[in-house]
Design a protein around this motif. Sequence first.
Motif, PDB file in Angstrom:
ATOM      1  N   THR A 103     -14.665   6.682  -5.433  1.00  0.00           N
ATOM      2  CA  THR A 103     -14.265   6.812  -4.028  1.00  0.00           C
ATOM      3  C   THR A 103     -14.914   8.003  -3.343  1.00  0.00           C
ATOM      4  O   THR A 103     -15.016   8.025  -2.120  1.00  0.00           O
ATOM      5  CB  THR A 103     -12.736   6.929  -3.903  1.00  0.00           C
ATOM      6  OG1 THR A 103     -12.283   8.036  -4.674  1.00  0.00           O
ATOM      7  CG2 THR A 103     -12.049   5.654  -4.363  1.00  0.00           C
ATOM      8  N   GLU A 122      -7.876   1.193   7.963  1.00  0.00           N
ATOM      9  CA  GLU A 122      -6.455   0.979   8.195  1.00  0.00           C
ATOM     10  C   GLU A 122      -5.966   2.199   8.970  1.00  0.00           C
ATOM     11  O   GLU A 122      -6.126   3.333   8.514  1.00  0.00           O
ATOM     12  CB  GLU A 122      -5.716   0.844   6.878  1.00  0.00           C
ATOM     13  CG  GLU A 122      -4.242   0.563   7.047  1.00  0.00           C
ATOM     14  CD  GLU A 122      -3.543   0.360   5.710  1.00  0.00           C
ATOM     15  OE1 GLU A 122      -2.312   0.248   5.746  1.00  0.00           O
ATOM     16  OE2 GLU A 122      -4.210   0.337   4.655  1.00  0.00           O
ATOM     17  N   VAL A 174     -14.300 -10.081  -4.711  1.00  0.00           N
ATOM     18  CA  VAL A 174     -13.867 -11.475  -4.678  1.00  0.00           C
ATOM     19  C   VAL A 174     -15.108 -12.322  -4.927  1.00  0.00           C
ATOM     20  O   VAL A 174     -16.072 -12.248  -4.156  1.00  0.00           O
ATOM     21  CB  VAL A 174     -13.216 -11.840  -3.323  1.00  0.00           C
ATOM     22  CG1 VAL A 174     -12.878 -13.317  -3.269  1.00  0.00           C
ATOM     23  CG2 VAL A 174     -11.980 -10.983  -3.081  1.00  0.00           C
ATOM     24  N   GLN A 230      -7.547   5.408   6.917  1.00  0.00           N
ATOM     25  CA  GLN A 230      -7.910   5.171   5.524  1.00  0.00           C
ATOM     26  C   GLN A 230      -8.992   4.097   5.455  1.00  0.00           C
ATOM     27  O   GLN A 230      -8.862   3.028   6.038  1.00  0.00           O
ATOM     28  CB  GLN A 230      -6.704   4.735   4.707  1.00  0.00           C
ATOM     29  CG  GLN A 230      -6.998   4.676   3.222  1.00  0.00           C
ATOM     30  CD  GLN A 230      -5.747   4.735   2.386  1.00  0.00           C
ATOM     31  OE1 GLN A 230      -4.748   4.136   2.721  1.00  0.00           O
ATOM     32  NE2 GLN A 230      -5.814   5.468   1.280  1.00  0.00           N
ATOM     33  N   HIS A 264     -11.180   1.344   3.522  1.00  0.00           N
ATOM     34  CA  HIS A 264     -11.072   0.383   2.427  1.00  0.00           C
ATOM     35  C   HIS A 264     -12.444  -0.245   2.210  1.00  0.00           C
ATOM     36  O   HIS A 264     -13.147  -0.544   3.175  1.00  0.00           O
ATOM     37  CB  HIS A 264     -10.071  -0.730   2.770  1.00  0.00           C
ATOM     38  CG  HIS A 264      -8.664  -0.259   2.856  1.00  0.00           C
ATOM     39  ND1 HIS A 264      -7.749  -0.495   1.860  1.00  0.00           N
ATOM     40  CD2 HIS A 264      -8.010   0.423   3.825  1.00  0.00           C
ATOM     41  CE1 HIS A 264      -6.587   0.035   2.211  1.00  0.00           C
ATOM     42  NE2 HIS A 264      -6.724   0.595   3.403  1.00  0.00           N
ATOM     43  N   TYR A 265     -12.779  -0.475   0.947  1.00  0.00           N
ATOM     44  CA  TYR A 265     -14.051  -1.092   0.600  1.00  0.00           C
ATOM     45  C   TYR A 265     -13.814  -2.144  -0.477  1.00  0.00           C
ATOM     46  O   TYR A 265     -13.223  -1.847  -1.519  1.00  0.00           O
ATOM     47  CB  TYR A 265     -15.031  -0.026   0.096  1.00  0.00           C
ATOM     48  CG  TYR A 265     -16.358  -0.539  -0.414  1.00  0.00           C
ATOM     49  CD1 TYR A 265     -17.039  -1.580   0.208  1.00  0.00           C
ATOM     50  CD2 TYR A 265     -16.955   0.051  -1.527  1.00  0.00           C
ATOM     51  CE1 TYR A 265     -18.264  -2.028  -0.264  1.00  0.00           C
ATOM     52  CE2 TYR A 265     -18.185  -0.382  -1.996  1.00  0.00           C
ATOM     53  CZ  TYR A 265     -18.833  -1.427  -1.368  1.00  0.00           C
ATOM     54  OH  TYR A 265     -20.050  -1.865  -1.830  1.00  0.00           O
ATOM     55  N   ARG A 266     -14.243  -3.369  -0.177  1.00  0.00           N
ATOM     56  CA  ARG A 266     -14.239  -4.428  -1.178  1.00  0.00           C
ATOM     57  C   ARG A 266     -15.697  -4.738  -1.483  1.00  0.00           C
ATOM     58  O   ARG A 266     -16.384  -5.360  -0.677  1.00  0.00           O
ATOM     59  CB  ARG A 266     -13.535  -5.682  -0.662  1.00  0.00           C
ATOM     60  CG  ARG A 266     -13.325  -6.727  -1.778  1.00  0.00           C
ATOM     61  CD  ARG A 266     -12.942  -8.084  -1.264  1.00  0.00           C
ATOM     62  NE  ARG A 266     -14.099  -8.655  -0.599  1.00  0.00           N
ATOM     63  CZ  ARG A 266     -14.073  -9.215   0.611  1.00  0.00           C
ATOM     64  NH1 ARG A 266     -12.969  -9.275   1.307  1.00  0.00           N
ATOM     65  NH2 ARG A 266     -15.177  -9.727   1.136  1.00  0.00           N
ATOM     66  N   ILE A 307      -9.988   3.638  -0.506  1.00  0.00           N
ATOM     67  CA  ILE A 307      -9.551   2.689  -1.536  1.00  0.00           C
ATOM     68  C   ILE A 307     -10.678   1.698  -1.803  1.00  0.00           C
ATOM     69  O   ILE A 307     -11.254   1.142  -0.861  1.00  0.00           O
ATOM     70  CB  ILE A 307      -8.283   1.935  -1.085  1.00  0.00           C
ATOM     71  CG1 ILE A 307      -7.118   2.913  -0.938  1.00  0.00           C
ATOM     72  CG2 ILE A 307      -7.934   0.820  -2.070  1.00  0.00           C
ATOM     73  CD1 ILE A 307      -5.866   2.307  -0.341  1.00  0.00           C
ATOM     74  N   ILE A 308     -10.961   1.486  -3.086  1.00  0.00           N
ATOM     75  CA  ILE A 308     -11.930   0.465  -3.484  1.00  0.00           C
ATOM     76  C   ILE A 308     -11.137  -0.687  -4.090  1.00  0.00           C
ATOM     77  O   ILE A 308     -10.381  -0.504  -5.046  1.00  0.00           O
ATOM     78  CB  ILE A 308     -12.956   1.011  -4.492  1.00  0.00           C
ATOM     79  CG1 ILE A 308     -13.752   2.150  -3.855  1.00  0.00           C
ATOM     80  CG2 ILE A 308     -13.880  -0.118  -4.951  1.00  0.00           C
ATOM     81  CD1 ILE A 308     -14.741   2.827  -4.794  1.00  0.00           C
ATOM     82  N   HIS A 309     -11.311  -1.873  -3.509  1.00  0.00           N
ATOM     83  CA  HIS A 309     -10.608  -3.071  -3.966  1.00  0.00           C
ATOM     84  C   HIS A 309     -11.476  -3.847  -4.957  1.00  0.00           C
ATOM     85  O   HIS A 309     -12.677  -3.623  -5.059  1.00  0.00           O
ATOM     86  CB  HIS A 309     -10.285  -3.973  -2.759  1.00  0.00           C
ATOM     87  CG  HIS A 309      -9.377  -3.317  -1.779  1.00  0.00           C
ATOM     88  ND1 HIS A 309      -8.013  -3.442  -1.832  1.00  0.00           N
ATOM     89  CD2 HIS A 309      -9.639  -2.509  -0.709  1.00  0.00           C
ATOM     90  CE1 HIS A 309      -7.463  -2.743  -0.839  1.00  0.00           C
ATOM     91  NE2 HIS A 309      -8.438  -2.171  -0.154  1.00  0.00           N
ATOM     92  N   GLU A 310     -10.861  -4.774  -5.654  1.00  0.00           N
ATOM     93  CA  GLU A 310     -11.588  -5.670  -6.554  1.00  0.00           C
ATOM     94  C   GLU A 310     -12.486  -6.589  -5.734  1.00  0.00           C
ATOM     95  O   GLU A 310     -12.120  -7.010  -4.636  1.00  0.00           O
ATOM     96  CB  GLU A 310     -10.611  -6.529  -7.360  1.00  0.00           C
ATOM     97  CG  GLU A 310      -9.799  -5.762  -8.376  1.00  0.00           C
ATOM     98  CD  GLU A 310     -10.622  -5.367  -9.589  1.00  0.00           C
ATOM     99  OE1 GLU A 310     -11.444  -6.177 -10.053  1.00  0.00           O
ATOM    100  OE2 GLU A 310     -10.438  -4.236 -10.069  1.00  0.00           O
ATOM    101  N   ASN A 358     -18.034  -6.076  -9.227  1.00  0.00           N
ATOM    102  CA  ASN A 358     -17.081  -5.128  -9.811  1.00  0.00           C
ATOM    103  C   ASN A 358     -17.739  -4.034 -10.648  1.00  0.00           C
ATOM    104  O   ASN A 358     -17.147  -3.527 -11.600  1.00  0.00           O
ATOM    105  CB  ASN A 358     -16.023  -5.868 -10.634  1.00  0.00           C
ATOM    106  CG  ASN A 358     -14.997  -6.530  -9.748  1.00  0.00           C
ATOM    107  OD1 ASN A 358     -14.568  -5.946  -8.755  1.00  0.00           O
ATOM    108  ND2 ASN A 358     -14.622  -7.750 -10.086  1.00  0.00           N
TER     109      ASN A 358
END
Length: 155
Positions: free
Chosen positions: A74, A142, A132, A61, A63-65, A127-130, A69
Motif C-alpha cells: 500500500t 471513498e 477479479v 481513502q 482503493h485499488y483493485r 486499501i488493495i482489494h483482491e 493478485n
Amino acid sequence: MNNTALLPLPYTRPPLSMNDSGASRGAAFAKARARKQIREDICRLATIAWLPRGVDHVTVQLHYRPRDNRVRDTDNLWATLKPACDALTVGKPASISRRTKRPVPAQIGYGMVQDDSPRWMAKPEPIIHEAVKGEPGALWLELSWRYPAELAGVS
C-alpha cells in the motif's frame, strides 16, 4: 451528520508510485504532469458527482483493485493519493516565488475543504482489494465528510 460517496477514478492502475525514481529531469517533468492530471481528473469528477464544497472535515481513502493478485504494498499508492487529496482542497492561485523570484503556476482545487492538513482531512492507509478474474484494474476514492455545525442544523 456524516455523508459518504464513492468516486470512481479513470485509471486501471495507479498513475504514480513511490517506486518511481524521477531521477532524471524528464522523469521529474513526467511525474509533475501526472500529478497535474490527477488533480484535474479529481476536480472534474468531484464536479460531476456534485460533491459539496466547504465541508468541516473529509476522510479520503484510496482503493485499488489490481488486474492480478501479484504481491503489492500500500505504500506505493501514497504517490497517487497525495495529488488526489490536494485536488479536493481550495487550490492555490498563481504567484511569484519569494525564494527564486520565478512564477509559480496556479494549482486547481475543488474546494471541498480548506487544506489537506489533519484539521480538514484524514487520509487512512489505502486499501488493495483482491483481483477479479477477467476484470481490469480499478481505483476509486471513498469519501466521508461532516458539514460545519451551522450548515447541518445543529446549534
